[in-house]
Design an enzyme around this catalytic site. Structure first.
Site, short mmCIF file in Angstrom:
data_model
loop_
_atom_site.label_atom_id
_atom_site.label_comp_id
_atom_site.label_asym_id
_atom_site.label_seq_id
_atom_site.Cartn_x
_atom_site.Cartn_y
_atom_site.Cartn_z
N LYS A 1 -0.76 23.35 -35.68
CA LYS A 1 -1.98 23.09 -34.92
C LYS A 1 -1.85 21.77 -34.16
CE LYS A 1 -4.45 26.58 -36.62
NZ LYS A 1 -5.16 27.60 -35.84
N ASP B 1 -1.09 25.75 -31.53
CA ASP B 1 -2.43 26.32 -31.36
C ASP B 1 -3.42 25.18 -31.20
OD1 ASP B 1 -4.78 27.74 -31.41
OD2 ASP B 1 -4.45 28.68 -33.35
N GLU C 1 -1.16 28.18 -27.69
CA GLU C 1 -2.25 29.12 -28.01
C GLU C 1 -3.62 28.50 -27.77
OE1 GLU C 1 -3.78 31.41 -32.06
OE2 GLU C 1 -1.64 31.00 -31.78
N GLU D 1 -7.57 35.74 -29.78
CA GLU D 1 -8.38 35.80 -31.01
C GLU D 1 -9.86 35.63 -30.72
OE1 GLU D 1 -8.77 31.99 -33.61
OE2 GLU D 1 -6.70 32.00 -32.91
N ASP E 1 -7.02 40.49 -32.07
CA ASP E 1 -7.39 40.55 -33.48
C ASP E 1 -8.15 41.86 -33.68
OD1 ASP E 1 -9.16 40.36 -35.80
OD2 ASP E 1 -8.72 38.21 -35.85
N HIS F 1 -3.64 37.87 -34.17
CA HIS F 1 -4.17 36.74 -34.93
C HIS F 1 -4.63 37.19 -36.32
CE1 HIS F 1 -8.10 34.74 -36.07
NE2 HIS F 1 -7.29 33.70 -36.07
#
Length: 370
Positions: free
Chosen positions: A168, A197, A223, A249, A272, A299
């Site tokens: 992240k 992400d 992401e 997502e 997702d 996701h």
């Protein structure tokens, strides 16, 4: 074709086993909404969807008062017709998260029912492209984790056979993000895939300034850098970056994915199955991406997505975040590869006793034909 005569719905609240934070939120719990359908011949199918801590009761209310009564008496094999009927009977509340999550639980239950009746696992029923898929792990890459701990987790993952990790980003400065990613790259080497992400946390300028750093570290994808409704911003960012922009997502319909793809606003799609409304629309997104030579890397929800990524040819990765181990048998693995379930239907072996024990008080209800 037997009609649907009975439905049972309930919610289980699963707390994450590790702290999960990103640039905009914490994963408080997984409100897991279940729908079990029974047809006139007594065959059953179980589907589910989820939230990350809020909104579950609203999903259940839509199921109870609108969608499940509408479903009663319909032919269970008419999955496409049912999906469209449920969407259009609530067109004033679609497209959006509550509708998509409710519809997904029903749609997944119908596919499970179809697979059980046919004696086929989902990955064959939906396409049959492969029987295993490489995994990357996100579980050790959360935003609060220090660089040395990120490295420790990635090294352990590689020892288990994983060939990638997600880290992240979205720290206050580029230097902080670079330190986290650089530590993992230095320790794991050039052959280990690193994804990032940002969880929609950045402005266009903040994201663009990070592109040279991500390119220099050979990052696999960037992401959700921007808010999900900023398609034009994502398009400008992708045009200026050799790192693929990944989105999905936070998108809730095939049409939203079509807009991103048409505008060149993404290099990877991450539909997702719960948030896009079920297996039926997920497959549309996957094949749409394939037609545009784009990979789909979904996701979360690895226990369900493993079958879907094995159904289609353009899905190179499965995201590893274990969440169902307390209520279902662990997903089958071979080192860093996930194996497609071979049991008919979704192939998830639910622990019925634990599901009953962990059901949120007052959440369960039944709907019957007539």
């Amino acid at each position: 074709m037997p009609r649907i005569t009975h439905a049972r719905a309930f919610m289980v609240d699963l707390k994450p086993k590790v702290v999960r934070t990103d640039a905009i939120q914490s994963f408080k719990s997984q409100e897991t909404i279940f729908v079990e359908l029974t047809d006139a011949e007594g065959a059953t199918g179980m589907g589910y969807s989820y939230t990350i801590g809020d909104g579950g009761p609203s999903v259940l209310a839509l199921l109870k008062h609108t969608l499940l009564p509408r479903l009663m008496g319909q032919e269970g094999e008419m999955i496409e017709a049912i999906w469209r009927d449920l969407l259009f009977c609530t067109h004033a509340t679609a497209v959006g998260p509550i509708m998509a999550l409710a519809q997904a639980a029903i749609d997944c239950a119908l596919w499970d029912l179809r697979g059980r009746r046919a004696g086929l696992p989902l990955h064959l029923l939906a396409g049959g492209a492969k029987d295993r898929v490489p995994m990357y792990t996100t579980e050790g890459g959360w935003l609060h984790i220090a660089p040395e701990a990120l490295v420790e987790d990635a090294l352990a993952a590689r020892e288990q056979g994983f060939t990638g990790s997600k880290v992240k980003i979205g720290k206050p400065t580029i230097a902080q993000d670079a330190a986290r990613l650089g530590a993992v790259r230095e320790a794991l080497g050039a052959d280990y895939e690193i994804m990032t992400d940002a969880n929609q946390s950045m402005t266009a300028a903040q994201a663009l300034r990070r592109v040279p750093m991500l390119e220099a570290l050979n990052i696999g994808w960037f992401e959700e850098p921007l808010p999900s409704d900023d398609i034009a911003g994502h398009a400008r960012l992708q045009a200026g970056s050799r790192v693929p922009v990944a989105v999905g997502e936070s998108l809730y319909s095939p049409g939203q994915f079509a807009d991103y793809i048409a505008q060149g606003a993404c290099g990877i799609v991450q539909a997702d199955v719960s948030r896009v409304g079920g297996i039926t629309p997920w497959l549309k997104v996957a094949h749409m991406a394939e037609a545009h030579n784009i990979a789909i890397c979904p996701h979360f929800l690895m226990e369900l997505h493993v079958s879907l990524v094995c159904a289609v040819p353009n899905a190179p990765w499965l995201e590893y975040i274990p969440q169902l181990d307390d209520i279902a048998a662990p997903m089958a693995r071979d080192g860093g590869h996930a194996l497609a379930p071979v049991a008919p239907g979704l192939g998830i072996a639910w622990d019925t006793e634990k599901l009953a024990a962990w059901t949120v008080e007052g959440s369960a209800f039944e709907t019957r034909e007539g």
